[in-house]
Design a protein around this motif. Sequence first.
Motif, PDB file in Angstrom:
ATOM      1  N   LEU A 148      23.847  63.628 -52.920  1.00 41.80           N
ATOM      2  CA  LEU A 148      23.822  63.491 -54.372  1.00 41.80           C
ATOM      3  C   LEU A 148      22.426  63.094 -54.835  1.00 41.80           C
ATOM      4  O   LEU A 148      21.896  63.646 -55.811  1.00 41.80           O
ATOM      5  CB  LEU A 148      24.852  62.443 -54.810  1.00 41.80           C
ATOM      6  CG  LEU A 148      24.892  62.096 -56.302  1.00 41.80           C
ATOM      7  CD1 LEU A 148      25.293  63.306 -57.135  1.00 41.80           C
ATOM      8  CD2 LEU A 148      25.871  60.936 -56.557  1.00 41.80           C
ATOM      9  N   PHE A 149      21.822  62.150 -54.135  1.00 45.85           N
ATOM     10  CA  PHE A 149      20.488  61.674 -54.489  1.00 45.85           C
ATOM     11  C   PHE A 149      19.462  62.794 -54.374  1.00 45.85           C
ATOM     12  O   PHE A 149      18.665  63.031 -55.292  1.00 45.85           O
ATOM     13  CB  PHE A 149      20.119  60.499 -53.582  1.00 45.85           C
ATOM     14  CG  PHE A 149      18.765  59.924 -53.847  1.00 45.85           C
ATOM     15  CD1 PHE A 149      18.568  59.030 -54.886  1.00 45.85           C
ATOM     16  CD2 PHE A 149      17.682  60.274 -53.046  1.00 45.85           C
ATOM     17  CE1 PHE A 149      17.309  58.491 -55.130  1.00 45.85           C
ATOM     18  CE2 PHE A 149      16.419  59.747 -53.287  1.00 45.85           C
ATOM     19  CZ  PHE A 149      16.232  58.851 -54.328  1.00 45.85           C
ATOM     20  N   LYS A 150      19.458  63.510 -53.258  1.00 44.42           N
ATOM     21  CA  LYS A 150      18.467  64.560 -53.021  1.00 44.42           C
ATOM     22  C   LYS A 150      18.622  65.731 -53.995  1.00 44.42           C
ATOM     23  O   LYS A 150      17.635  66.289 -54.479  1.00 44.42           O
ATOM     24  CB  LYS A 150      18.588  65.068 -51.592  1.00 44.42           C
ATOM     25  CG  LYS A 150      18.082  64.113 -50.542  1.00 44.42           C
ATOM     26  CD  LYS A 150      18.512  64.529 -49.133  1.00 44.42           C
ATOM     27  CE  LYS A 150      18.124  65.945 -48.789  1.00 44.42           C
ATOM     28  NZ  LYS A 150      18.555  66.316 -47.429  1.00 44.42           N
ATOM     29  N   ASN A 151      19.855  66.096 -54.295  1.00 43.86           N
ATOM     30  CA  ASN A 151      20.103  67.309 -55.078  1.00 43.86           C
ATOM     31  C   ASN A 151      20.107  67.087 -56.582  1.00 43.86           C
ATOM     32  O   ASN A 151      19.913  68.043 -57.344  1.00 43.86           O
ATOM     33  CB  ASN A 151      21.428  67.929 -54.653  1.00 43.86           C
ATOM     34  CG  ASN A 151      21.412  68.421 -53.223  1.00 43.86           C
ATOM     35  OD1 ASN A 151      20.367  68.842 -52.717  1.00 43.86           O
ATOM     36  ND2 ASN A 151      22.551  68.353 -52.545  1.00 43.86           N
ATOM     37  N   HIS A 152      20.340  65.837 -57.023  1.00 44.07           N
ATOM     38  CA  HIS A 152      20.541  65.623 -58.455  1.00 44.07           C
ATOM     39  C   HIS A 152      19.738  64.469 -59.042  1.00 44.07           C
ATOM     40  O   HIS A 152      19.884  64.167 -60.230  1.00 44.07           O
ATOM     41  CB  HIS A 152      22.032  65.420 -58.736  1.00 44.07           C
ATOM     42  CG  HIS A 152      22.875  66.576 -58.295  1.00 44.07           C
ATOM     43  ND1 HIS A 152      22.899  67.774 -58.970  1.00 44.07           N
ATOM     44  CD2 HIS A 152      23.699  66.719 -57.213  1.00 44.07           C
ATOM     45  CE1 HIS A 152      23.715  68.615 -58.356  1.00 44.07           C
ATOM     46  NE2 HIS A 152      24.210  68.004 -57.288  1.00 44.07           N
ATOM     47  N   LYS A 153      18.899  63.845 -58.251  1.00 41.00           N
ATOM     48  CA  LYS A 153      18.062  62.752 -58.770  1.00 41.00           C
ATOM     49  C   LYS A 153      17.046  63.318 -59.746  1.00 41.00           C
ATOM     50  O   LYS A 153      16.306  64.244 -59.415  1.00 41.00           O
ATOM     51  CB  LYS A 153      17.338  62.049 -57.628  1.00 41.00           C
ATOM     52  CG  LYS A 153      16.362  60.969 -58.082  1.00 41.00           C
ATOM     53  CD  LYS A 153      15.549  60.421 -56.934  1.00 41.00           C
ATOM     54  CE  LYS A 153      14.425  61.331 -56.513  1.00 41.00           C
ATOM     55  NZ  LYS A 153      13.297  61.362 -57.482  1.00 41.00           N
ATOM     56  N   PRO A 154      16.969  62.760 -60.953  1.00 45.44           N
ATOM     57  CA  PRO A 154      15.921  63.219 -61.871  1.00 45.44           C
ATOM     58  C   PRO A 154      14.556  62.697 -61.424  1.00 45.44           C
ATOM     59  O   PRO A 154      14.458  61.666 -60.754  1.00 45.44           O
ATOM     60  CB  PRO A 154      16.339  62.596 -63.213  1.00 45.44           C
ATOM     61  CG  PRO A 154      17.102  61.376 -62.836  1.00 45.44           C
ATOM     62  CD  PRO A 154      17.823  61.721 -61.560  1.00 45.44           C
ATOM     63  N   SER A 155      13.518  63.388 -61.820  1.00 44.75           N
ATOM     64  CA  SER A 155      12.165  63.005 -61.400  1.00 44.75           C
ATOM     65  C   SER A 155      11.765  61.630 -61.926  1.00 44.75           C
ATOM     66  O   SER A 155      10.904  60.968 -61.345  1.00 44.75           O
ATOM     67  CB  SER A 155      11.164  64.049 -61.885  1.00 44.75           C
ATOM     68  OG  SER A 155      11.190  64.150 -63.306  1.00 44.75           O
ATOM     69  N   PHE A 156      12.416  61.180 -63.018  1.00 38.21           N
ATOM     70  CA  PHE A 156      12.051  59.903 -63.636  1.00 38.21           C
ATOM     71  C   PHE A 156      12.880  58.727 -63.126  1.00 38.21           C
ATOM     72  O   PHE A 156      12.725  57.612 -63.625  1.00 38.21           O
ATOM     73  CB  PHE A 156      12.183  60.002 -65.161  1.00 38.21           C
ATOM     74  CG  PHE A 156      13.515  60.539 -65.644  1.00 38.21           C
ATOM     75  CD1 PHE A 156      14.639  59.734 -65.687  1.00 38.21           C
ATOM     76  CD2 PHE A 156      13.620  61.862 -66.049  1.00 38.21           C
ATOM     77  CE1 PHE A 156      15.863  60.227 -66.126  1.00 38.21           C
ATOM     78  CE2 PHE A 156      14.847  62.367 -66.501  1.00 38.21           C
ATOM     79  CZ  PHE A 156      15.964  61.544 -66.535  1.00 38.21           C
ATOM     80  N   MET A 157      13.734  58.925 -62.133  1.00 41.62           N
ATOM     81  CA  MET A 157      14.519  57.797 -61.607  1.00 41.62           C
ATOM     82  C   MET A 157      13.598  56.845 -60.858  1.00 41.62           C
ATOM     83  O   MET A 157      12.958  57.209 -59.879  1.00 41.62           O
ATOM     84  CB  MET A 157      15.642  58.276 -60.691  1.00 41.62           C
ATOM     85  CG  MET A 157      16.487  57.133 -60.133  1.00 41.62           C
ATOM     86  SD  MET A 157      17.882  57.681 -59.108  1.00 41.62           S
ATOM     87  CE  MET A 157      19.028  58.227 -60.381  1.00 41.62           C
TER      88      MET A 157
END
Length: 263
Positions: free
Chosen positions: A199-208
């Motif tokens: 989930l983190f790798k595929n859907h993390k936004p660049s601004f997290m």
Amino acid sequence: MQLFITSLNSGSNGNCYYVGNEQEAVLIDAGISCRETERRMLRLGLSMHTVKAIFISHEHTDHIRGVAQLAKKYQLPVFITPRTLNNSRIPQRDFPVKPLRGYEPVWIGELCVTAFPKQHDASDPHSFLVAYKGINIGVLTDIGAPCEHVINHFSQCHAAFLEANYDDELLEKGSYPYYLKSRVRGDKGHLSNQQALDLFKNHKPSFMSHVLLSHLSKDNNSPDLLRDLFTPHMENTQLILASRYEETPVYKIGINQEALQLL
């Protein structure tokens, strides 16, 4: 513009997450005692008088154990879905109880709290997005599988409390009976380390800027193993492991990443 976040406790022994600005704050779940909540907030330099509401994700004891005493003492409104309330067995209700419904925003001062459905073995489980002037904080624990609701909200987060409950191999080789292993890894159980990483790798936004891995199993996980798994993929996101024994530091979350810093 910034939000202050901390995990006061995270695990099957109790869950409680704090999100607030300078004026007001909310607690997501109240699974530790009133006294312990107060102690941990005092150590962090936070005031209970800033807390204006409690939001309940579901009725399991590790999420509601302290809610009655805490809400009564400070006369805090408790936002909870009708089905969760009916199944919660909260011992007393001499405090304000407010209905909670998925995708209906609740304003607490300038904080906007939106609940959304998730997959878990409870009557009406929800996760949360807390927003303030464009800053989004997700509280995403007790999730059997990353459904579209979870993915959509995770991809909007500047910081998130994200469940990473168990390691597949440790669970498989562990002492849990078969039925319990099946429950934990089922679609209405908990997120594994690998599911959380995907989930983190595929859907993390660049601004997290921060991810606080949460609800780690005492028996079926290892902080070191989890840290080794996530560290190669963090890029500009800070990794924090929320403890089942103590509070995390308070983190300041803002939109300008250069201004982000640990208190």
